[in-house]
Design a protein around this motif. Structure first.
Motif, PDB file in Angstrom:
ATOM      1  N   PHE A 244     -18.700  35.535  -0.912  1.00 31.03           N
ATOM      2  CA  PHE A 244     -19.668  36.462  -1.491  1.00 31.03           C
ATOM      3  C   PHE A 244     -19.062  37.239  -2.649  1.00 31.03           C
ATOM      4  O   PHE A 244     -19.685  37.408  -3.683  1.00 31.03           O
ATOM      5  N   LYS A 245     -17.824  37.709  -2.512  1.00 29.72           N
ATOM      6  CA  LYS A 245     -17.180  38.503  -3.562  1.00 29.72           C
ATOM      7  C   LYS A 245     -16.997  37.671  -4.841  1.00 29.72           C
ATOM      8  O   LYS A 245     -17.190  38.150  -5.935  1.00 29.72           O
ATOM      9  N   ALA A 246     -16.603  36.407  -4.678  1.00 24.09           N
ATOM     10  CA  ALA A 246     -16.415  35.537  -5.843  1.00 24.09           C
ATOM     11  C   ALA A 246     -17.754  35.266  -6.529  1.00 24.09           C
ATOM     12  O   ALA A 246     -17.843  35.262  -7.756  1.00 24.09           O
ATOM     13  N   LEU A 247     -18.806  35.071  -5.733  1.00 20.60           N
ATOM     14  CA  LEU A 247     -20.130  34.859  -6.311  1.00 20.60           C
ATOM     15  C   LEU A 247     -20.601  36.106  -7.037  1.00 20.60           C
ATOM     16  O   LEU A 247     -21.148  36.038  -8.132  1.00 20.60           O
ATOM     17  N   ALA A 248     -20.398  37.258  -6.431  1.00 18.15           N
ATOM     18  CA  ALA A 248     -20.840  38.514  -7.032  1.00 18.15           C
ATOM     19  C   ALA A 248     -20.063  38.799  -8.320  1.00 18.15           C
ATOM     20  O   ALA A 248     -20.619  39.311  -9.289  1.00 18.15           O
ATOM     21  N   ALA A 249     -18.789  38.447  -8.367  1.00 20.05           N
ATOM     22  CA  ALA A 249     -17.987  38.674  -9.557  1.00 20.05           C
ATOM     23  C   ALA A 249     -18.446  37.791 -10.702  1.00 20.05           C
ATOM     24  O   ALA A 249     -18.315  38.144 -11.875  1.00 20.05           O
TER      25      ALA A 249
ATOM     26  N   ARG B 103      -7.943  14.045  -2.753  1.00 16.25           N
ATOM     27  CA  ARG B 103      -8.907  15.002  -3.288  1.00 16.25           C
ATOM     28  C   ARG B 103     -10.081  15.050  -2.335  1.00 16.25           C
ATOM     29  O   ARG B 103     -10.718  14.039  -2.062  1.00 16.25           O
ATOM     30  N   THR B 104     -10.339  16.214  -1.848  1.00 20.23           N
ATOM     31  CA  THR B 104     -11.472  16.367  -0.945  1.00 20.23           C
ATOM     32  C   THR B 104     -12.644  16.920  -1.728  1.00 20.23           C
ATOM     33  O   THR B 104     -12.515  17.919  -2.437  1.00 20.23           O
ATOM     34  N   ARG B 105     -13.739  16.253  -1.599  1.00 21.71           N
ATOM     35  CA  ARG B 105     -14.951  16.706  -2.257  1.00 21.71           C
ATOM     36  C   ARG B 105     -15.818  17.370  -1.205  1.00 21.71           C
ATOM     37  O   ARG B 105     -16.163  16.773  -0.196  1.00 21.71           O
ATOM     38  N   THR B 106     -16.151  18.589  -1.481  1.00 25.33           N
ATOM     39  CA  THR B 106     -17.005  19.312  -0.554  1.00 25.33           C
ATOM     40  C   THR B 106     -18.360  19.502  -1.193  1.00 25.33           C
ATOM     41  O   THR B 106     -18.462  19.739  -2.397  1.00 25.33           O
ATOM     42  N   ALA B 107     -19.368  19.413  -0.365  1.00 21.34           N
ATOM     43  CA  ALA B 107     -20.717  19.626  -0.857  1.00 21.34           C
ATOM     44  C   ALA B 107     -20.884  21.099  -1.207  1.00 21.34           C
ATOM     45  O   ALA B 107     -20.355  21.972  -0.537  1.00 21.34           O
ATOM     46  N   LYS B 108     -21.612  21.357  -2.263  1.00 17.87           N
ATOM     47  CA  LYS B 108     -21.846  22.726  -2.670  1.00 17.87           C
ATOM     48  C   LYS B 108     -22.782  23.370  -1.648  1.00 17.87           C
ATOM     49  O   LYS B 108     -23.861  22.857  -1.366  1.00 17.87           O
ATOM     50  N   VAL B 109     -22.333  24.484  -1.118  1.00 19.28           N
ATOM     51  CA  VAL B 109     -23.127  25.185  -0.115  1.00 19.28           C
ATOM     52  C   VAL B 109     -24.155  26.045  -0.830  1.00 19.28           C
ATOM     53  O   VAL B 109     -23.822  26.797  -1.747  1.00 19.28           O
ATOM     54  N   GLN B 110     -25.400  25.920  -0.405  1.00 21.03           N
ATOM     55  CA  GLN B 110     -26.446  26.711  -1.012  1.00 21.03           C
ATOM     56  C   GLN B 110     -26.296  28.155  -0.548  1.00 21.03           C
ATOM     57  O   GLN B 110     -26.050  28.437   0.622  1.00 21.03           O
ATOM     58  N   PHE B 111     -26.427  29.095  -1.475  1.00 25.10           N
ATOM     59  CA  PHE B 111     -26.239  30.501  -1.139  1.00 25.10           C
ATOM     60  C   PHE B 111     -27.450  31.035  -0.394  1.00 25.10           C
ATOM     61  O   PHE B 111     -28.562  31.021  -0.903  1.00 25.10           O
ATOM     62  N   THR B 112     -27.216  31.441   0.818  1.00 22.92           N
ATOM     63  CA  THR B 112     -28.216  32.128   1.632  1.00 22.92           C
ATOM     64  C   THR B 112     -27.513  33.284   2.317  1.00 22.92           C
ATOM     65  O   THR B 112     -26.279  33.352   2.353  1.00 22.92           O
ATOM     66  N   SER B 113     -28.288  34.186   2.890  1.00 27.44           N
ATOM     67  CA  SER B 113     -27.657  35.308   3.591  1.00 27.44           C
ATOM     68  C   SER B 113     -26.866  34.798   4.793  1.00 27.44           C
ATOM     69  O   SER B 113     -25.806  35.327   5.117  1.00 27.44           O
ATOM     70  N   GLU B 114     -27.363  33.741   5.447  1.00 29.36           N
ATOM     71  CA  GLU B 114     -26.644  33.172   6.591  1.00 29.36           C
ATOM     72  C   GLU B 114     -25.306  32.574   6.156  1.00 29.36           C
ATOM     73  O   GLU B 114     -24.303  32.704   6.848  1.00 29.36           O
ATOM     74  N   ALA B 115     -25.296  31.898   5.005  1.00 27.67           N
ATOM     75  CA  ALA B 115     -24.058  31.298   4.503  1.00 27.67           C
ATOM     76  C   ALA B 115     -23.043  32.383   4.158  1.00 27.67           C
ATOM     77  O   ALA B 115     -21.846  32.230   4.411  1.00 27.67           O
ATOM     78  N   ALA B 116     -23.503  33.499   3.579  1.00 30.12           N
ATOM     79  CA  ALA B 116     -22.603  34.602   3.246  1.00 30.12           C
ATOM     80  C   ALA B 116     -22.052  35.246   4.510  1.00 30.12           C
ATOM     81  O   ALA B 116     -20.871  35.568   4.593  1.00 30.12           O
TER      82      ALA B 116
END
Length: 107
Positions: free
Chosen positions: A100-105, A80-93
């Motif tokens: 982005f589509k999953a976040l927007a949905a 099981r790989t645990r990934t750190a939650k990426v903070q949403f910024t325009s650069e990350a998108a």
């Protein structure tokens, strides 16, 4: 259970085994004896480790039961790989680090 790659997953294997017995995927019966799980537990604020025990069970070694055990061990072996939650910024998108589509949905 002895064939598990990680003995810390022994309690999970026992829980899944008992569920398979209840569902009728594996034919088994409990014995009066108990055995120690290889998993080591720690208590918060306490030193050292301890082990738990479980009721011994014997099962009928059918091809169906052996396949269940093999599939379950393989599923538990997958890391099981645990990934750190990426903070949403325009650069990350823009970089694709977040979907982005999953976040927007989800909004």
């Amino acid at each position: 259970m002895n064939d598990l790659e990680n003995p810390q997953q022994s309690d999970t294997f026992v829980k899944l085994f008992r569920a398979a017995v209840r569902d009728g995927r594996v034919i088994a019966t409990e014995l009066p004896e108990r055995f120690m799980l290889p998993k080591e537990y720690t208590r918060r604020g306490a030193e050292g480790t301890y082990q738990r025990n479980a009721r011994e069970m014997v099962y009928e070694a059918t091809p169906k039961a052996e396949k269940w055990a093999e599939d379950t061990r393989a599923a538990l072996a997958q890391a099981r790989t645990r990934t750190a939650k990426v903070q949403f910024t325009s650069e990350a998108a823009e970089s694709g680090a977040v979907d982005f589509k999953a976040l927007a949905a989800g909004i």
